[in-house]
Write a protein that holds these residues in place. Structure first.
Motif, PDB file in Angstrom:
ATOM      1  N   LYS A 288      -5.751   4.425   3.575  1.00 47.85           N
ATOM      2  CA  LYS A 288      -5.332   2.777   3.466  1.00 47.85           C
ATOM      3  C   LYS A 288      -5.096   2.443   4.942  1.00 47.85           C
ATOM      4  O   LYS A 288      -5.263   1.575   5.674  1.00 47.85           O
ATOM      5  N   ARG A 289      -5.818   3.354   6.212  1.00 48.25           N
ATOM      6  CA  ARG A 289      -5.867   2.695   7.531  1.00 48.25           C
ATOM      7  C   ARG A 289      -4.974   1.964   7.977  1.00 48.25           C
ATOM      8  O   ARG A 289      -5.376   0.503   8.601  1.00 48.25           O
ATOM      9  N   LEU A 290      -3.042   1.794   7.782  1.00 41.71           N
ATOM     10  CA  LEU A 290      -2.598   0.976   8.165  1.00 41.71           C
ATOM     11  C   LEU A 290      -2.441   0.207   9.576  1.00 41.71           C
ATOM     12  O   LEU A 290      -1.748  -0.747   9.864  1.00 41.71           O
ATOM     13  N   SER A 291      -2.351   1.432  10.363  1.00 40.19           N
ATOM     14  CA  SER A 291      -2.721   1.035  12.109  1.00 40.19           C
ATOM     15  C   SER A 291      -3.886  -0.286  11.916  1.00 40.19           C
ATOM     16  O   SER A 291      -3.035  -0.850  13.452  1.00 40.19           O
ATOM     17  N   TYR A 292      -4.578  -0.128  11.473  1.00 41.29           N
ATOM     18  CA  TYR A 292      -5.255  -1.229  11.606  1.00 41.29           C
ATOM     19  C   TYR A 292      -5.105  -2.165  11.232  1.00 41.29           C
ATOM     20  O   TYR A 292      -4.807  -3.499  11.949  1.00 41.29           O
ATOM     21  N   ALA A 293      -3.839  -2.483  10.465  1.00 38.55           N
ATOM     22  CA  ALA A 293      -3.306  -3.424   9.914  1.00 38.55           C
ATOM     23  C   ALA A 293      -2.256  -4.223  11.578  1.00 38.55           C
ATOM     24  O   ALA A 293      -2.049  -5.269  11.965  1.00 38.55           O
ATOM     25  N   LEU A 294      -1.538  -2.994  11.820  1.00 40.19           N
ATOM     26  CA  LEU A 294      -0.438  -3.466  12.990  1.00 40.19           C
ATOM     27  C   LEU A 294      -1.969  -3.152  13.995  1.00 40.19           C
ATOM     28  O   LEU A 294      -1.044  -4.317  14.880  1.00 40.19           O
ATOM     29  N   ARG A 295      -2.325  -2.973  14.939  1.00 41.68           N
ATOM     30  CA  ARG A 295      -3.170  -3.529  15.171  1.00 41.68           C
ATOM     31  C   ARG A 295      -3.969  -4.790  16.117  1.00 41.68           C
ATOM     32  O   ARG A 295      -3.301  -5.635  17.030  1.00 41.68           O
ATOM     33  N   ALA A 296      -4.374  -5.339  14.698  1.00 46.01           N
ATOM     34  CA  ALA A 296      -4.811  -6.534  14.290  1.00 46.01           C
ATOM     35  C   ALA A 296      -2.891  -7.648  14.870  1.00 46.01           C
ATOM     36  O   ALA A 296      -3.782  -8.491  15.910  1.00 46.01           O
ATOM     37  N   TRP A 297      -2.057  -6.937  14.129  1.00 47.31           N
ATOM     38  CA  TRP A 297      -0.612  -7.959  14.443  1.00 47.31           C
ATOM     39  C   TRP A 297      -0.204  -7.594  16.068  1.00 47.31           C
ATOM     40  O   TRP A 297       0.173  -8.404  16.358  1.00 47.31           O
ATOM     41  N   ARG A 298      -0.707  -6.632  16.292  1.00 43.05           N
ATOM     42  CA  ARG A 298      -0.078  -6.507  18.091  1.00 43.05           C
ATOM     43  C   ARG A 298      -0.561  -8.066  18.504  1.00 43.05           C
ATOM     44  O   ARG A 298      -0.364  -8.240  19.695  1.00 43.05           O
ATOM     45  N   GLU A 299      -2.520  -8.221  18.501  1.00 46.12           N
ATOM     46  CA  GLU A 299      -3.165  -9.197  19.511  1.00 46.12           C
ATOM     47  C   GLU A 299      -2.499 -10.598  18.943  1.00 46.12           C
ATOM     48  O   GLU A 299      -2.476 -11.589  19.841  1.00 46.12           O
TER      49      GLU A 299
ATOM     50  N   ALA B 145       0.820  -1.313  -0.112  1.00 43.10           N
ATOM     51  CA  ALA B 145       0.053   0.026   0.300  1.00 43.10           C
ATOM     52  C   ALA B 145       0.879   1.212   0.173  1.00 43.10           C
ATOM     53  O   ALA B 145       1.380   1.116   0.325  1.00 43.10           O
ATOM     54  N   ARG B 146       0.575   2.902  -0.255  1.00 37.87           N
ATOM     55  CA  ARG B 146       0.928   3.729  -0.136  1.00 37.87           C
ATOM     56  C   ARG B 146       0.420   3.539   1.554  1.00 37.87           C
ATOM     57  O   ARG B 146      -0.306   3.747   2.280  1.00 37.87           O
ATOM     58  N   PHE B 147       1.384   4.328   2.446  1.00 40.48           N
ATOM     59  CA  PHE B 147       1.524   4.589   3.693  1.00 40.48           C
ATOM     60  C   PHE B 147       0.651   6.178   4.162  1.00 40.48           C
ATOM     61  O   PHE B 147       1.372   7.325   3.718  1.00 40.48           O
ATOM     62  N   ASP B 148      -0.381   5.497   4.057  1.00 39.32           N
ATOM     63  CA  ASP B 148      -1.358   7.370   4.121  1.00 39.32           C
ATOM     64  C   ASP B 148      -2.821   7.089   5.003  1.00 39.32           C
ATOM     65  O   ASP B 148      -3.580   5.650   4.600  1.00 39.32           O
ATOM     66  N   GLU B 149      -2.364   7.107   6.235  1.00 42.35           N
ATOM     67  CA  GLU B 149      -3.412   6.829   7.221  1.00 42.35           C
ATOM     68  C   GLU B 149      -4.500   7.036   6.469  1.00 42.35           C
ATOM     69  O   GLU B 149      -5.344   6.793   6.925  1.00 42.35           O
ATOM     70  N   ASP B 150      -5.078   8.672   6.482  1.00 38.16           N
ATOM     71  CA  ASP B 150      -6.417   8.920   6.125  1.00 38.16           C
ATOM     72  C   ASP B 150      -6.864   7.582   4.886  1.00 38.16           C
ATOM     73  O   ASP B 150      -8.253   7.870   5.301  1.00 38.16           O
TER      74      ASP B 150
ATOM     75  N   GLY C 239       5.634   6.058   2.216  1.00 37.27           N
ATOM     76  CA  GLY C 239       4.338   7.186   1.590  1.00 37.27           C
ATOM     77  C   GLY C 239       4.407   8.196   3.064  1.00 37.27           C
ATOM     78  O   GLY C 239       5.781   7.847   4.079  1.00 37.27           O
ATOM     79  N   ARG C 240       3.649   8.763   2.952  1.00 37.87           N
ATOM     80  CA  ARG C 240       3.821   9.943   4.197  1.00 37.87           C
ATOM     81  C   ARG C 240       4.112   9.861   5.806  1.00 37.87           C
ATOM     82  O   ARG C 240       4.496  10.414   6.598  1.00 37.87           O
ATOM     83  N   ASP C 241       3.547   8.851   5.763  1.00 37.70           N
ATOM     84  CA  ASP C 241       2.529   8.256   7.780  1.00 37.70           C
ATOM     85  C   ASP C 241       3.563   7.280   8.170  1.00 37.70           C
ATOM     86  O   ASP C 241       3.541   6.491   8.952  1.00 37.70           O
ATOM     87  N   MET C 242       5.089   6.775   6.640  1.00 40.79           N
ATOM     88  CA  MET C 242       6.257   5.876   7.614  1.00 40.79           C
ATOM     89  C   MET C 242       6.014   5.980   8.719  1.00 40.79           C
ATOM     90  O   MET C 242       6.591   5.343  10.125  1.00 40.79           O
ATOM     91  N   ALA C 243       7.057   7.130   8.891  1.00 43.83           N
ATOM     92  CA  ALA C 243       7.298   7.619  10.549  1.00 43.83           C
ATOM     93  C   ALA C 243       6.371   7.461  11.581  1.00 43.83           C
ATOM     94  O   ALA C 243       6.422   6.286  12.747  1.00 43.83           O
ATOM     95  N   PHE C 244       4.841   7.645  11.394  1.00 42.76           N
ATOM     96  CA  PHE C 244       3.724   6.914  12.018  1.00 42.76           C
ATOM     97  C   PHE C 244       3.789   5.661  12.368  1.00 42.76           C
ATOM     98  O   PHE C 244       3.109   5.404  13.735  1.00 42.76           O
ATOM     99  N   TYR C 245       3.786   4.762  11.206  1.00 42.20           N
ATOM    100  CA  TYR C 245       4.067   3.447  11.856  1.00 42.20           C
ATOM    101  C   TYR C 245       5.169   2.378  12.219  1.00 42.20           C
ATOM    102  O   TYR C 245       4.779   1.801  12.899  1.00 42.20           O
ATOM    103  N   ARG C 246       6.059   3.542  11.932  1.00 43.11           N
ATOM    104  CA  ARG C 246       7.248   3.035  12.292  1.00 43.11           C
ATOM    105  C   ARG C 246       7.311   3.052  13.711  1.00 43.11           C
ATOM    106  O   ARG C 246       7.800   2.137  15.032  1.00 43.11           O
ATOM    107  N   HIS C 247       6.078   3.919  14.156  1.00 41.25           N
ATOM    108  CA  HIS C 247       6.416   4.635  15.909  1.00 41.25           C
ATOM    109  C   HIS C 247       5.010   3.950  16.789  1.00 41.25           C
ATOM    110  O   HIS C 247       5.843   3.208  17.996  1.00 41.25           O
TER     111      HIS C 247
END
Length: 201
Positions: free
Chosen positions: A37-48, A30-35, A66-74
């Motif tokens: 692509k919402r990849l935080s959902y995938a990471l939240r699921a992976w956390r479980e 995906a393009r790393f754009d939270e608005d 993409g622009r939200d790479m730093a957010f996902y790394r965080h």
């Protein structure tokens, strides 16, 4: 109004032998754009997923940039996720070839080409039901799983079902390849031909 989907991107299909030799990898392309692509959902699921030692030999690959790479790394650092890999922007074909499960968490899509790419490479898709065209590509329980939009609990459940059952994964992978053939260029061109003929009458 008539909708005609795009055709397949790759020149060849994954082979049955490659399907049975896939790695225990879950993939997002995906393009790393939270608005959108919402990849935080995938990471939240992976956390479980990482909380359960049953899946300790699995990894999550995030292919793209993409622009939200730093957010996902965080988030990965904050949640101390041990089995997440950022590949950067790559030609994804080899990643699909090795992966066993594909995740789609977008808020909306027009026509999700990455889904067709995943299917052609034998990667069952787990997707949130956030756009109509999803149902033109994924049949729930056949070549993937469609879960209610925003329902992370059921998203995680769908992941675990596939991760636990190699036989089911291989069957869905085979179904994925077969279903993708509906979108071969000759089939798409035939749909355009029929449309033009109808418009000429």
């Amino acid at each position: 109004m008539i909708a005609i989907g795009n055709s397949l991107r790759f020149a060849q299909y994954i082979t049955p032998n490659e399907i049975i030799n896939k790695e225990k990898t879950v993939i997002v392309v995906a393009r790393f754009d939270e608005d959108t692509k919402r990849l935080s959902y995938a990471l939240r699921a992976w956390r479980e997923i990482e909380k359960d030692t049953e899946y300790s030999d699995w990894k999550l690959q995030l292919v793209g940039d993409g622009r939200d790479m730093a957010f996902y790394r965080h988030l990965v650092k904050k949640w101390q996720l041990k089995h997440v890999e950022f590949t950067g922007q790559q030609n994804p074909e080899d990643y699909y070839n090795r992966a066993s499960i594909f995740l789609m968490t977008s808020t909306a899509e027009g026509w999700g080409m990455v889904i067709l790419e995943a299917l052609q490479m034998g990667v069952p898709v787990i997707a949130m039901d956030s756009f109509g065209a999803l149902h033109d590509m994924i049949t729930d329980g056949y070549n993937g799983s469609i879960v209610p939009n925003n329902d992370i609990k059921n998203f995680i459940h769908a992941m675990k079902v596939l991760m636990q059952n190699e036989e089911l994964r291989n069957k869905m992978a085979t179904n994925a390849v077969e279903s993708s053939k509906h979108f071969e260029i000759t089939n798409i061109l035939a749909q355009w031909k029929i449309l033009f003929e109808q418009l000429n009458h």
